[in-house]
Design an enzyme around this catalytic site. Structure first.
Site, PDB file in Angstrom:
ATOM      1  N   HIS A  47       0.928  -1.215   0.053  1.00 42.90           N
ATOM      2  CA  HIS A  47       0.097  -0.079  -0.099  1.00 42.90           C
ATOM      3  C   HIS A  47       0.354   1.083   0.279  1.00 42.90           C
ATOM      4  O   HIS A  47       1.735   2.051   1.375  1.00 42.90           O
ATOM      5  CB  HIS A  47      -1.004   0.246   0.873  1.00 42.90           C
ATOM      6  CG  HIS A  47      -2.518   0.966   1.175  1.00 42.90           C
ATOM      7  ND1 HIS A  47      -2.172   2.308   0.094  1.00 42.90           N
ATOM      8  CD2 HIS A  47      -3.129   1.023   2.028  1.00 42.90           C
ATOM      9  CE1 HIS A  47      -2.723   3.219   0.193  1.00 42.90           C
ATOM     10  NE2 HIS A  47      -3.683   2.403   1.032  1.00 42.90           N
ATOM     11  N   HIS A  57      -2.070   6.755  -0.610  1.00 46.63           N
ATOM     12  CA  HIS A  57      -2.997   7.754   0.162  1.00 46.63           C
ATOM     13  C   HIS A  57      -2.856   8.288   1.362  1.00 46.63           C
ATOM     14  O   HIS A  57      -3.545   8.669   2.783  1.00 46.63           O
ATOM     15  CB  HIS A  57      -4.452   6.881   0.756  1.00 46.63           C
ATOM     16  CG  HIS A  57      -5.176   5.713  -0.734  1.00 46.63           C
ATOM     17  ND1 HIS A  57      -5.747   5.141  -0.307  1.00 46.63           N
ATOM     18  CD2 HIS A  57      -5.187   6.283  -1.414  1.00 46.63           C
ATOM     19  CE1 HIS A  57      -6.490   4.821  -1.259  1.00 46.63           C
ATOM     20  NE2 HIS A  57      -6.421   5.532  -2.847  1.00 46.63           N
ATOM     21  N   TYR A  78       0.190   7.046   3.502  1.00 48.54           N
ATOM     22  CA  TYR A  78       0.402   6.290   4.441  1.00 48.54           C
ATOM     23  C   TYR A  78       1.999   6.169   4.226  1.00 48.54           C
ATOM     24  O   TYR A  78       2.206   6.730   3.470  1.00 48.54           O
ATOM     25  CB  TYR A  78      -0.291   4.961   4.244  1.00 48.54           C
ATOM     26  CG  TYR A  78      -1.786   5.413   4.757  1.00 48.54           C
ATOM     27  CD1 TYR A  78      -2.118   5.445   5.993  1.00 48.54           C
ATOM     28  CD2 TYR A  78      -2.571   5.143   4.047  1.00 48.54           C
ATOM     29  CE1 TYR A  78      -3.567   5.902   5.833  1.00 48.54           C
ATOM     30  CE2 TYR A  78      -4.371   4.630   3.747  1.00 48.54           C
ATOM     31  CZ  TYR A  78      -4.474   6.015   5.072  1.00 48.54           C
ATOM     32  OH  TYR A  78      -5.706   5.906   5.578  1.00 48.54           O
TER      33      TYR A  78
END
Length: 372
Positions: free
Chosen positions: A172, A175, A177
């Protein structure tokens, strides 16, 4: 209306360890149904229903690495320790139901969970420079040893994913992070090897994770990297303002071993740069030569954050399905990720394949409180 392009969504796809019956992917969506980070039988059933419903690839909700400081809430799943055996059941059940699966490995960096802003886990986080936005504090600044430990935790998670029988792994990187906090100049003020004035310099952390993972899992295990221009709370940010900047950003990740870029966009139909109709996934594929996944409000009338604002039902919108299928048929990208529409309707792929447009269900934010 001619729906011939819909057939493109149901063509098989194969890349290394990833062998899919169609081009439809379940997009990762955070759910809060794993007490103390352990996926339950209900979680397994939730994913298996989507596999029975006809999706080709399921990418799990973000699951935290074994670096304890990576997590900001206790009911989101872990991907280590006592959580691994339940994940083994999840992927086994999904395979039996006819779909492939990849876990999404996650480290939140310095970002609290906005749904659980008071969770005490949010008090002990880490980030590249102690920032999560322009002059916005979040997490303690990471030392070089912290960075090395975070890299190793992602690699261990990927190795466990392969051992448990998953078909691929996704990192991931979007966004706002941890990976994204390294990418963005507003949150990465470091002057050492993992900082720098340019976007390619700030990509070194992500590239190191991918490089070490590739060495650990071998050449044939598929590595997916989720990326975005926008960040939660900073929706208009664009790390790459031009195609040249986008290519410079992603080239180190390609060289390190990324096979597929999962290109998160709030509305897939919006062009990424002026002068071309290509969206983010289209540009990434064109510039890197790697396979890409497109995502963003497919099949629905509103985007995710509009849903939170209005709490109205986002109606099924077949026109967007036809649009994304036509773009896929043209070869602009390779896979199509469905999020909220698939959360609302586990049989969405079957209904789309059979053109049962009137049977598609709308999405309501209230569904986030259930595991159906």
């Amino acid at each position: 209306m001619n729906d011939d392009h819909i057939n493109a969504l149901f063509e098989p796809f194969e890349l290394k360890s990833l062998k899919l019956k169609n081009r439809l992917t379940m997009s990762p969506m955070t759910r809060y149904f794993s007490p103390d980070g352990i996926p339950t039988g209900e979680v397994a059933a939730y994913y298996t229903r989507r596999a029975h419903g006809g999706v080709g690839l399921i990418i799990s909700e973000g699951a935290f690495t074994d670096r304890e400081i990576s997590r900001n809430v206790s009911t989101v799943p872990s991907f280590y320790g006592d959580a691994l055996e339940p994940w083994k059941k999840v992927v086994s059940d999904v395979h039996k139901a006819g779909a492939a699966m990849a876990p999404q490995l996650w480290h939140v960096g310095g970002a609290r969970d906005f749904n659980y802003a008071d969770d005490p886990l949010g008090d002990v986080l880490e980030s590249p420079s102690g920032l999560i936005g322009p002059n916005l504090a979040g997490g303690q600044e990471m030392s070089d040893d912290d960075i090395a430990a975070a890299v190793s935790s992602f690699v261990r998670g990927a190795v466990d994913a392969k051992r448990l029988g998953f078909d691929a792994v996704e990192f991931h990187g979007a966004h706002g992070y941890l990976f994204d906090q390294f990418f963005w100049g507003e949150t990465n003020k470091r002057t050492g090897p993992f900082g720098g004035a340019s976007l390619p310099e700030r990509t070194r952390f992500a590239a190191e994770v991918v490089r070490q993972t590739r060495a650990a899992v071998g050449e044939d295990f598929t590595i997916i990297f989720r990326m975005s221009q926008w960040k939660a709370g900073f929706y208009d940010v664009k790390l790459a303002q031009t195609p040249a900047e986008l290519e410079a950003w992603l080239r180190p990740l390609v060289d390190a071993g990324v096979d597929i870029f999962d290109c998160s966009q709030r509305r897939f139909w919006e062009p990424e740069f002026e002068g071309s109709p290509l969206n983010l996934a289209g540009w990434v594929k064109k510039l890197t030569g790697r396979a890409t996944i497109t995502v963003g409000s497919i099949g629905l009338s509103t985007d995710l954050y509009k849903d939170f604002e209005t709490r109205a039902i986002s109606a099924p919108t077949p026109s967007t399905i036809r649009d994304v299928a036509e773009r896929l048929d043209r070869g602009e990208f390779d896979l199509v990720a469905i999020g909220r529409a698939l959360l609302a309707d586990a049989e969405w792929p079957l209904k789309v394949r059979e053109r049962r447009w009137q049977e598609l269900r709308g999405y309501s934010v209230d569904l986030m409180g259930t595991l159906v």
